[in-house]
Design an enzyme around this catalytic site. Structure first.
Site, PDB file in Angstrom:
ATOM      1  N   ASP A 177      46.244  36.697  39.541  1.00  0.00           N
ATOM      2  CA  ASP A 177      45.914  37.761  38.604  1.00  0.00           C
ATOM      3  C   ASP A 177      45.635  37.141  37.244  1.00  0.00           C
ATOM      4  OD1 ASP A 177      46.039  40.884  38.343  1.00  0.00           O
ATOM      5  OD2 ASP A 177      46.986  40.098  36.539  1.00  0.00           O
ATOM      6  N   GLU A 236      40.688  42.225  38.347  1.00  0.00           N
ATOM      7  CA  GLU A 236      40.873  40.858  37.879  1.00  0.00           C
ATOM      8  C   GLU A 236      41.761  40.054  38.810  1.00  0.00           C
ATOM      9  OE1 GLU A 236      44.062  43.309  35.735  1.00  0.00           O
ATOM     10  OE2 GLU A 236      42.033  43.575  36.478  1.00  0.00           O
ATOM     11  N   ASN A 261      39.316  42.307  27.677  1.00  0.00           N
ATOM     12  CA  ASN A 261      38.194  43.249  27.667  1.00  0.00           C
ATOM     13  C   ASN A 261      38.161  44.066  26.392  1.00  0.00           C
ATOM     14  OD1 ASN A 261      36.674  42.792  29.959  1.00  0.00           O
ATOM     15  ND2 ASN A 261      37.974  44.042  31.264  1.00  0.00           N
ATOM     16  N   ASP A 319      33.070  40.379  32.271  1.00  0.00           N
ATOM     17  CA  ASP A 319      32.378  40.010  33.512  1.00  0.00           C
ATOM     18  C   ASP A 319      32.104  38.511  33.553  1.00  0.00           C
ATOM     19  OD1 ASP A 319      32.406  42.629  34.272  1.00  0.00           O
ATOM     20  OD2 ASP A 319      30.310  43.037  33.763  1.00  0.00           O
TER      21      ASP A 319
END
Length: 955
Positions: free
Chosen positions: A827, A871, A835, A844
């Site tokens: 993770d 993620e 983000n 991305d």
């Protein structure tokens, strides 16, 4: 200059790559360019694509091998020495070599063979060094022991030829030279012309001019061809291997010395041999070998084979205390450079003495220096993350206008043009008249278009006619031909956008302008513009440099060279990896004579263009293996026996063939791409693909030639090579019917018109048959592509959740059969904050880079990386022991950490991952779903313990 300290371009071969064992005693190269590795567990070859192993079942007398030698007078033969004597391998054909005993038990009584030295001057004779003395083998089969008292019954550690003499060294310290057959220097063994230290001689190496290097327990002696001692170097431990590398046009001679657990490098300078770069910790090195490219190969006692690439002479890094992202590279005098980094401004000066390196230090502590400008008056200006700064001669930098929000906004570019300093910031365009003395107060001017700022000004450039060019993010390209700002708009669609991002600008000699906007490299001139290149990346490049007809573009995927007129890509260099080759800003590329200075996210790198130009020989594919696969019926004997390039005459039938091309290039073969076409069946090249098998099925009657072409980023496409020729004949009954028809109807078909009609009809039937078969193949290919797309994550290119679910069920089903499997869940730490801080587009891109780093950590053929969701990623390691899996798991975590992607939302400052893993062994209770839950629990514990760590459990 120092070699890359942390990412020295190298490649390692171990059991995971196919070696029979990690203890390797000897290595050599055959006439086809293949490398051979001999060790205590057998023999292996490497053809640039894959490693193949050979053991006793392949004809070798023993697995315990210690010596290798390729015979110059018989290039198809390879000599292999081991515990049971000497074997002779015929390696002229593809496939497993044919082995036959040359000197083996019970006729061989010399014991364990330590070293071999072919002697072409003696008609194929061979010197054999063993644990119990030195022997001489003649081509007629006669073997004689050398009776010299210093060599008889001694362990022979090394054999080399230096000029007219054959030298043999022993563990007792003796060194004897013997004239090579055919020379007129007299016979008999003789002592060296000078006294050597009284110690065991453990290694020998020879230079092309006959200079002999003698390695002992405490010293290394350089003996010139005339018998004088040129140098003596102290050694930290006994030398186990030596290698002399001749000088090149730009680099001095190198001497590689293996001593104890270190691999040392010396370079010859004005003061003699000097240590160069930090030592490599490799354990005991048993043999060293240099190839024609300049690579150095090391056979080690416990870590397989290491290859240090010749690119170490191309990519050099000035030593700095800490690796920092280099944002700007600007000249400062004749031999000095100002380097703006993420934490400070450095001044580096190149020493005038050849190969003496660089020296320098910090000029000022400034945050993220994106650009630097040094005026003739000695005054310096700086574009930094905290705005515009300047320093009078001899003074420390000071902010230009600390109370002005425009001047304190992050600055990106500086340009001195017509007595005015132009400044590009994230808020617009500023200028400062430079008509006052250094240090005088400045007058800032803001430049607007229709009363509106230009926004984010990313780069500035002066055309050859003195025109100011301004590249912005989101507002396209601007210029000021008459002092007024004007946007450059072109009517050609998809060329220059008014709302695009312009990242880099550079003028051409003829007045044209190179511009990088979004994913396009453009050439703009009076007659309009055209696209020189398009990139698969969202950004084609961050910086550009034009040198005559050469165009260099530095981007996130390395440095690419184009032809500045045609746009043809000449070379792409992304060694040692794309993440180490990411350029930073529009000011991060500069040129000096014969070299390029690159500002990367890992620091400053210098590219020696002369050395790079020496690596122009493109890779040439060869045939490594050919296999015919049976269809519904067994293969005819003539098909089953077919091997080599042919031409092969085969009957038509339901059989298939598999061709394995090899490409022994040995520079950056991991980035090799191949394309192929079967002439007579297909006219167009296939799409480029990594090296692997090429397959065809049920070919109709006809004549075919398989062509393969190789591409390497450093050199581009090589010449097409014909690897296989086939003549597929129709079935026998068709040939008989045709022959009978020709016999019966021959008198009726004598006219030219009827013959042409008959041939045309046959051709149409054949073409129609091929069209149907091609349509069938296209349908199969489309189905395969659709299947691949359905199992691939569109963003990252790795396997998706559907693919993972199926692969996990298959891997878990092997556990009851005695096969272990490891599942790791990963993770990305604090990804939501990433983000929120940088935006979803950067998010991305972060996922794509993390996926690439994780993919690079996997080695096994069955290892699978999948995007598990959001993620989160998953890795399946089938067949791995828990101990081996632990190393892979930690490599996964380290690879992501090494990317160094900034993450202000993380306490670590960069993007990291947490890993939870479980290794399931035979007899484990539960079902596949239970084991996923266990891995998820391990991941939770890793995150709860502080993140950026791994928790690995055994079940």
């Amino acid at each position: 200059m120092q070699p890359l300290p942390n990412d020295l371009p190298s490649k390692r071969f171990s059991r995971r790559d196919g070696l029979p064992g990690t203890q390797v005693h000897a290595l050599t190269c055959d006439h086809q360019g293949r490398y051979w590795f001999a060790g205590s567990s057998g023999l292996a070859s490497y053809d640039g694509v894959s490693v193949r192993r050979y053991q006793q079942r392949d004809g070798l007398s023993t697995h315990g091998l210690r010596a290798l030698a390729a015979r110059a007078d018989a290039p198809h033969e390879l000599l292999v020495g081991g515990d049971a004597g000497v074997d002779l391998l015929d390696v002229r054909e593809i496939g497993p070599p044919r082995a036959q005993p040359l000197l083996t038990t019970p006729t061989w009584t010399g014991g364990r063979v330590e070293t071999l030295l072919p002697d072409p001057d003696a008609g194929g004779g061979l010197w054999i060094g063993t644990a119990s003395g030195l022997y001489r083998w003649e081509p007629g089969g006669t073997v004689q022991a050398v009776t010299d008292p210093a060599l008889a019954r001694q362990q022979i550690t090394a054999l080399v030829r230096s000029g007219p003499l054959i030298w043999a060294a022993t563990q007792s310290g003796a060194l004897r030279g013997h004239p090579a057959p055919g020379t007129d220097t007299g016979g008999g063994w003789r002592d060296p012309p000078v006294a050597l230290p009284r110690e065991a001689i453990t290694a020998l190496s020879v230079a092309p001019d006959g200079t002999l290097f003698i390695g002992g327990h405490t010293h290394l002696t350089e003996l010139s061809p005339d018998g004088t001692v040129r140098a003596r170097l102290p050694l930290p431990a006994p030398a186990t291997a030596l290698l002399f590398q001749p000088p090149t046009g730009t680099h001095p001679a190198e001497l590689w010395v293996a001593a104890a657990a270190q691999l040392l490098t010396f370079r010859r300078g004005a003061a003699g041999w000097q240590a160069h770069g930090p030592p490599l910790a490799e354990g005991r090195v048993n043999a060293l070998h240099g190839d024609s490219f300049g690579n150095v190969w090391a056979a080690t006692d416990s870590r397989g084979v290491l290859r240090v690439s010749a690119l170490r002479r191309v990519y050099l890094r000035p030593r700095m205390p800490l690796p920092q992202a280099a944002y700007s590279v600007r000249p400062s005098g004749a031999h000095a450079w100002l380097i703006g980094t993420e934490q400070a401004l450095w001044r580096l000066e190149e020493n005038s003495a050849p190969h003496a390196g660089w020296q320098g230090g910090v000029v000022a502590e400034l945050p993220a220096v994106w650009d630097t400008l040094e005026l003739a008056s000695g005054e310096r200006w700086f574009a930094t993350q905290q705005g515009v700064w300047r320093a009078a001669p001899g003074q420390s930098p000071q902010p230009v206008a600390p109370a002005d929000p425009e001047a304190t906004a992050p600055a990106r570019a500086l340009l001195h043009l017509h007595g005015t300093l132009w400044i590009g910031t994230v808020r617009g365009l500023l200028s400062v008249p430079l008509d006052g003395p250094p240090g005088s107060p400045v007058t800032l001017r803001r430049h607007l278009s229709g009363g509106t700022p230009l926004g984010y000004v990313y780069t500035l450039c002066a055309g050859h006619d003195g025109t100011l060019w301004i590249g912005t993010l989101g507002q396209g390209l601007w210029h000021a031909p008459d002092g007024q700002l004007r946007r450059l708009s072109l009517p050609v669609p998809d060329l220059l956008s008014d709302t695009g991002n312009v990242y880099a600008l550079a003028p051409c000699d003829n007045g044209d302008l190179i511009a990088v906007q979004d994913n396009r490299v453009l050439r703009l001139g009076r007659g309009g513009g055209r696209v020189l290149a398009r990139s698969e990346e969202a950004v084609a490049g961050w910086t550009v440099l034009v040198q005559g007809d050469r165009l260099w573009v530095g981007g996130s995927d390395g440095l690419t060279e184009y032809d500045a007129h045609s746009g043809e890509r000449r070379r792409q260099s992304n060694w040692p990896g794309a993440d180490s080759w990411e350029f930073t800003t529009s000011r991060s590329l500069a040129a000096r004579p014969g070299a390029l200075l690159c500002g990367l996210n890992t620091g400053l790198l210098l590219i020696d263009l002369t050395e790079l130009g020496n690596l122009t020989v493109p890779p040439q594919p060869t045939l490594a293996a050919l296999t015919f696969r049976p269809g519904p019926a067994p293969l005819p004997p003539e098909v089953a026996r077919a091997s080599g390039a042919g031409p092969h005459t085969l009957p038509q039938g339901h059989w298939g063939l598999e061709v394995w091309p090899a490409c022994p290039w040995y520079l950056d073969e991991d980035t090799l791409q191949l394309r192929h076409r079967l002439l007579g069946w297909e006219a167009e090249w296939s799409a480029p693909h990594p090296p692997g098998p090429i397959q065809y099925q049920s070919l109709p009657a006809g004549r075919y030639t398989l062509q393969v072409q190789a591409f390497a980023p450093l050199t581009g496409w090589g010449d097409p090579q014909a690897l296989l020729r086939l003549h597929v004949q129709p079935p026998r009954w068709q040939r008989r019917v045709r022959s009978l028809l020709e016999t019966l109807t021959g008198p009726l078909l004598q006219t030219r018109r009827l013959r042409r009609q008959n041939l045309a009809l046959e051709q149409r039937v054949l073409e129609r048959t091929r069209e149907v078969e091609r349509a069938h193949d296209a349908l199969l290919s489309a189905n395969r592509e659709l299947q691949t797309l359905s199992l691939t994550d569109a963003l990252t290119g790795v396997a998706n959740r559907r693919h993972f679910d199926g692969a996990w069920q298959q891997a878990a089903a092997q556990v009851p059969l005695g096969h272990a499997v490891t599942l790791a869940l990963l993770d990305i730490d604090h990804f939501k904050g990433f983000n929120d801080t940088y935006g979803h587009q950067e998010g991305d891109r972060c996922l794509q880079r993390v996926a690439g780093a994780l993919r690079g950590a996997l080695r096994g053929p069955g290892d699978l990386l999948a995007r598990y969701g959001g993620e989160e990623f998953a890795v399946i390691l089938p067949g791995e022991s828990p101990q081996d899996a632990a190393g892979v798991i930690e490599r996964l975590r380290r690879n992501v950490e090494a990317l160094g992607i900034p993450n202000a939302a993380s306490p670590f400052g960069t993007v990291t991952v947490s890993v939870g893993a479980v290794s399931v062994t035979s007899g484990a209770a539960g079902q596949p779903g239970d084991w996923i839950a266990l891995a998820d629990q391990s991941l939770y514990r890793a995150k709860h313990a502080g993140r950026n760590r791994s928790v690995h459990d055994l079940h």
